[in-house]
Design an enzyme around this catalytic site. Structure first.
Site, PDB file in Angstrom:
ATOM      1  N   GLU B 177       0.730  -1.240  -0.195  1.00 52.05           N
ATOM      2  CA  GLU B 177      -0.006   0.030   0.019  1.00 52.05           C
ATOM      3  C   GLU B 177       0.851   1.198  -0.185  1.00 52.05           C
ATOM      4  O   GLU B 177       0.435   2.221  -0.696  1.00 52.05           O
ATOM      5  CB  GLU B 177      -1.013   0.112   1.185  1.00 52.05           C
ATOM      6  CG  GLU B 177      -2.077  -1.057   0.930  1.00 52.05           C
ATOM      7  CD  GLU B 177      -1.822  -2.275   1.351  1.00 52.05           C
ATOM      8  OE1 GLU B 177      -0.788  -2.519   1.923  1.00 52.05           O
ATOM      9  OE2 GLU B 177      -2.700  -3.366   1.284  1.00 52.05           O
ATOM     10  N   HIS B 246      -9.809  -5.366  10.925  1.00 51.08           N
ATOM     11  CA  HIS B 246     -10.503  -4.977   9.667  1.00 51.08           C
ATOM     12  C   HIS B 246     -11.624  -4.386   9.802  1.00 51.08           C
ATOM     13  O   HIS B 246     -12.792  -4.437   8.853  1.00 51.08           O
ATOM     14  CB  HIS B 246     -10.708  -6.642   9.049  1.00 51.08           C
ATOM     15  CG  HIS B 246      -9.550  -7.146   8.353  1.00 51.08           C
ATOM     16  ND1 HIS B 246      -8.504  -7.784   9.154  1.00 51.08           N
ATOM     17  CD2 HIS B 246      -9.147  -7.610   7.175  1.00 51.08           C
ATOM     18  CE1 HIS B 246      -7.653  -8.228   8.558  1.00 51.08           C
ATOM     19  NE2 HIS B 246      -7.758  -7.961   7.268  1.00 51.08           N
TER      20      HIS B 246
END
Lengths: 334, 444
Positions: B177, B246
């Site tokens: 990322e 998450h």
């Protein structure tokens, strides 16, 4: 002995260089050095604030590479960026006025030493976070490839940055997507106060490209002609669409990491020795002498540069601070 | 012995799916591990394996049946020695489900009529259409992210883009990322308009330095030279049963930073209109979607030129008694709460913020002047949250108009737990909005 013979041959080969090119490179390196000396002086007088990282000693790297570029190539580097901007032909007045935090600086006084840009000259910063410019440079290369132009991105970073994860994330993607980017590692032997061998595992920083299938070279970054020749090879390779290329420049900074660094991590002798034996400007100066350029001419060049720098320093102190309205401008475009 | 084969859950948020194909016939002997059926979820088509050995006694759900709920028996498995049909008929009196849509429609489909020149599409389709439409008209727009191309998107949001635009416009990235966010930013500095998908915003934490230090601040630091026209998009907020790493709302993290625009759509109309505006915007836009909303359908304008302005909230329901301020998935919950509040004679106004930065404070203040009571709703943590900011702004700008302190409905101040009961407790529910509204109306 062996070494001196080799050096002699090298100098003879270099005598074939175009004299104008050599003189231009000499001028540019000298411009950077005199600029940085003045910046250091102004810092000491309290005219420049914050962090100020000088490029003295490393001039051959950026000037040598710049001599191999073409119009439209993009350049991005870290916070030790004054030399890169001058090499890109950015106006010393605008750079110095940014250092003093004035309205005529390249960032209207809102960026300072570490954050300057000139889209017009292909200079994309000037980035303050160690290694953040590396994926950005790969992204500029992405844009060149996407647009189908023949330009390349020259992405500079130091030996300290070479241990950041995002460098390797960028190597991986640049190699996968064959991005036209030359990664230039300016290995000046110290990441702030930590010597390379205390921070970096492995023999050479450039070896790390092997894992990504990226071609690399180690170059004497104090020898501007060696730098230039390697840059020609690297840039041609990228321009031909073959993907990224790594140049590890073994160089040296004479000053501390920033103006506030007392540099206790190395001896004065070490610095003096390199200054005496490997100074990049002295190197090219003696070559020019050997090629018949008179000492007086070289002195005149220096005098001219000193007056350019004096003018820049004057300008940078005369330019007003940015208007208070500027506090709230340039946050977003609309 | 007969074993019921049940419709399996194939993703954290899957509630139902389509039984697209049977790979076995009645009477076939199967062993554990054999493929027996293909099931299509809103994310992907998956093959289902047998768990037990035996013989297929009966197929209970026909091929092509949509909306089969998780845990519905779809077939019966008998011992290999048994005769299939005779035995089954006695044990299972279940009717064979004919091919028809048996799912229940979502609440909003029942209540929101399809507007003129609009179609009922999912939030997922709206996002996809927004990207495709902008990519058709502007060659500098491209998409990059993990699994966005060949896999068709981890949540199928980029489905079909690779086919239409090819691999020079749609890029699968490695799982890095920080690196690909920075490459996107560099490309934006190079005058392209990247759409960078984060598989979820949880993973964008890895890229936070590039997003804040490079994308958000460079325009300012360059005295206005270095625009960064980039969109970072992906699901934000709580998913379902995926626990703390998450499942988090990052709205207040990004909304905190000057230089960014932060958008968070609720409906399909929001998703399409705002994403198109975000792609056209010259500034970096953080576009916070919600995984749970992807499969929900809403009326959405067909017009290719339809956009919604960034920085403008929408009053989803007018009312006089209390202002409920929400964004993303909480808008739907607020509308449900408003329906319940009607029964208590409380007429709530529901504001869908749509954009968090710049915040449409004018719409909020106008509403406060009318209702004099405010409840804010968000999935994120309460401390330094969006509700805290709205409450402070109302105090500064409309204190005299308040008849009660502002009440915040938020996620609890804990990392998201995994256990179903704890997760439910951690997340703001419709009932919380109802009771907060009653509280500010002194009706509790």
């Amino acid at each position: 002995m062996k070494k001196s013979t080799a050096k002699k041959i090298l100098i003879e080969t270099k005598m074939n260089y175009d004299l104008n090119l050599l003189q231009d490179m000499y001028k540019k390196m000298l411009l950077i050095r005199r600029f940085e000396e003045k910046a250091g002086q102004l810092y000491g007088m309290g005219k420049i604030g914050g962090f100020c990282h000088l490029y003295i000693g490393q001039e051959a790297v950026v000037v040598g590479i710049q001599s191999a570029q073409i119009e439209g190539d993009s350049i991005v580097t870290s916070y030790r960026d004054h030399g890169h901007m001058l090499a890109c032909d950015m106006d010393p007045k605008g750079v110095m006025a940014e250092l003093t935090g004035r309205k005529d600086g390249y960032s209207k006084g809102k960026g300072g030493s570490m954050h300057m840009f000139s889209r017009e000259k292909g200079f994309f910063g000037g980035h303050g976070i160690v290694a953040a410019q590396v994926p950005i440079g790969a992204g500029l290369a992405f844009a060149h490839k996407y647009n189908g132009n023949r330009n390349v991105s020259i992405t500079y970073f130091g030996d300290g940055a070479a241990n950041q994860g995002q460098v390797y994330e960028s190597y991986n993607i640049a190699s996968l997507w064959k991005l036209p980017v030359v990664f230039v590692i300016e290995n000046n032997k110290y990441g702030m106060g930590t010597a390379v061998n205390r921070s970096s595992a492995g023999e050479n920083l450039s070896d790390r490209g092997v894992a990504y299938g990226i071609k690399s070279e180690i170059i004497d970054g104090m020898d501007i002609l060696a730098v230039r020749e390697s840059a020609v090879r690297a840039i041609d390779y990228c321009r031909a669409g073959k993907g990224p290329y790594i140049l590890e420049m073994k160089t040296y900074r004479y000053r501390g990491h920033s103006m506030s660094d007392p540099a206790k991590y190395r001896t004065r002798d070490e610095v003096d020795k390199i200054r005496k034996t490997s100074d990049p400007i002295e190197n090219i100066k003696s070559l020019l002498n050997k090629m018949g350029v008179e000492e007086k001419k070289l002195k005149d060049i220096d005098t001219d540069i000193k007056s350019v720098i004096a003018e820049a320093a004057k300008f940078a102190q005369a330019s007003p601070e940015p208007s208070e309205n500027e506090l709230f401008t340039d946050i977003t475009i609309n | 012995m007969t074993i019921e084969i049940l419709m399996p859950a194939l993703s954290p948020t899957m509630e139902e799916g389509t039984l697209s194909k049977w790979l076995v016939n009645e009477g076939d002997s199967i062993s554990s591990g054999d493929l027996i059926a293909e099931i299509e979820t809103d994310k992907a088509t998956m093959e289902v394996e047998a768990v037990d050995d035996g013989k297929i006694g009966q197929l209970l759900v026909a091929e092509g049946t949509e909306g089969v709920k998780v845990n519905t028996p779809i077939a019966l498995l008998v011992d290999s020695s048994e005769t299939p049909h005779a035995t089954i008929k006695k044990i299972a009196d279940k009717p064979y489900l004919e091919k028809e849509k048996i799912s229940t429609k979502h609440v909003n489909e029942k209540t929101v009529p399809i507007e003129a020149n609009s179609s009922l599409i999912t939030v997922r389709e709206a996002l996809r259409n927004a990207m495709a439409e902008e990519m058709r008209v502007d060659k500098s727009v491209f998409v990059m992210g993990e699994e966005v191309a060949e896999y068709q998107g981890a949540y199928k949001v980029t489905q079909g883009l690779l086919d239409e635009f090819g691999d020079k416009r749609v890029y699968d990235t490695p799982i890095t990322e920080h690196g690909f966010a920075g490459i996107g930013i560099g490309a934006a500095f190079g005058n392209l308009k990247p759409i960078v998908e984060f598989m979820t915003f949880n993973f964008a934490m890895q890229a936070m330095d590039q997003i804040i230090n490079s994308a958000a601040k460079t325009l300012y630091m360059s005295g206005g030279q270095m625009g960064c026209p980039i969109v970072f998009r992906g699901p934000n907020g709580a998913a379902s049963r995926v626990a703390a790493q998450h499942s988090q709302c990052y709205a207040s993290w990004y909304a905190h930073c000057p230089g960014l625009k932060v958008v968070s759509p609720w409906s399909s109309k929001d998703a399409k209109g705002l994403l198109k505006s975000a792609i056209r915007d010259p500034d970096p836009v953080i576009f916070l979607e919600n995984e749970v909303m992807y499969g929900q359908s809403f009326s959405c304008p067909d017009d290719k030129n339809f956009t919604l302005p960034i920085g403008k909230a929408n009053i989803e329901k007018e009312g006089n008694d209390v202002t409920i301020i929400a964004f993303s998935i909480m808008v739907g919950k607020s509308l449900e709460a408003a329906e319940i509040l009607e029964g208590k004679n409380i007429n709530a106004e529901v504001i869908n913020l749509r954009t968090l930065r710049p915040l449409d404070i004018d719409t909020i203040i106008e509403s406060v002047k009318k209702t004099n009571r405010v409840v804010t709703c968000e999935e994120g943590f309460p401390f330094s949250g969006i509700g805290a900011e709205i409450s402070a702004l109302i105090t500064e700008k409309a204190f005299d108009w308040l008849d009660a302190p502002v009440v915040r409905v938020t996620g609890k101040d804990v990392p998201m737990p995994y256990a179903a009961n704890l997760e439910k407790l951690a997340l703001p529910q419709v009932d919380d909005i109802v009771s907060a509204s009653a509280q500010v109306c002194y009706d509790d």
